[in-house]
Design an enzyme around this catalytic site. Sequence first.
Site, short mmCIF file in Angstrom:
data_model
loop_
_atom_site.label_atom_id
_atom_site.label_comp_id
_atom_site.label_asym_id
_atom_site.label_seq_id
_atom_site.Cartn_x
_atom_site.Cartn_y
_atom_site.Cartn_z
N SER A 61 0.86 -1.17 0.00
CA SER A 61 0.00 0.00 0.00
C SER A 61 0.90 1.22 0.00
CB SER A 61 -0.90 0.01 1.24
OG SER A 61 -1.77 1.12 1.22
N GLU A 62 0.66 2.16 -0.93
CA GLU A 62 1.62 3.25 -1.11
C GLU A 62 1.71 4.20 0.07
OE1 GLU A 62 -1.54 5.02 -4.16
OE2 GLU A 62 -0.98 3.00 -3.58
N ASN A 63 0.77 4.08 1.04
CA ASN A 63 0.91 4.92 2.23
C ASN A 63 1.88 4.30 3.24
OD1 ASN A 63 -1.07 2.91 2.49
ND2 ASN A 63 -2.06 3.95 4.19
#
Length: 216
Positions: A45-47
């Site tokens: 997840s890019e967060n």
Amino acid sequence: MDAQEIIARRVAQELKPGNLVNLGIGIPTLVANYVSPELKVFFQSENGLIGTGPIPEQGLEHPLLTDAGGKPISALPGASTFDSAMSFGLIRGGHVDVTVLGGLQVDAGGHLANWMIPGKMVPGMGGAMDLVSGARRVIVAMQHAAKGKSKIVKQCNLPLTSSRPVSLVVTDLAVIGFPGGKATLLETAPGISVGEVMAVTEAELVVGDRVPEMKI
């Protein structure tokens, strides 16, 4: 099977053991439901998380564990968390093997528009620009048409996400690739004929002598 399940099941077949995979919001999030646990795919997840697990049961959500769209997720044993700078370093550095993104339009050359509809308020492009530019393979998971209009178009009239073409488009009607920069019909959905795909596709498709049916 409904349209979204057809798409998600077919996309899941594109993932290989050991792949680092980023799933966008919408239909792409469903892909994880159809990946065998034995495949050992790592979802990012890019967060800032590698090792995302299934959606937690109601009441077991953790406020600090969300996907990029803010929806609750879980972390598998051995998961790794890090800041957004590290996350986007992985993406921009070409370390993400596959990203699966939703789309508003894909044109005959494989260019994706998926972040803005003119006249509508949007928060911004998010990580889509980085993912299309940086991931090794870009798969678009979307319905073939919306409100009677083809989403596989001759030329995008919405703002492009990246100048880099995508690798593959999987819709509820077809699988389309772009060998040599030309939209090519690779597979049709179960029970769908080549003629039915062509009838709802604005872009011109290259069609071989034999187009197999998706095996899902």
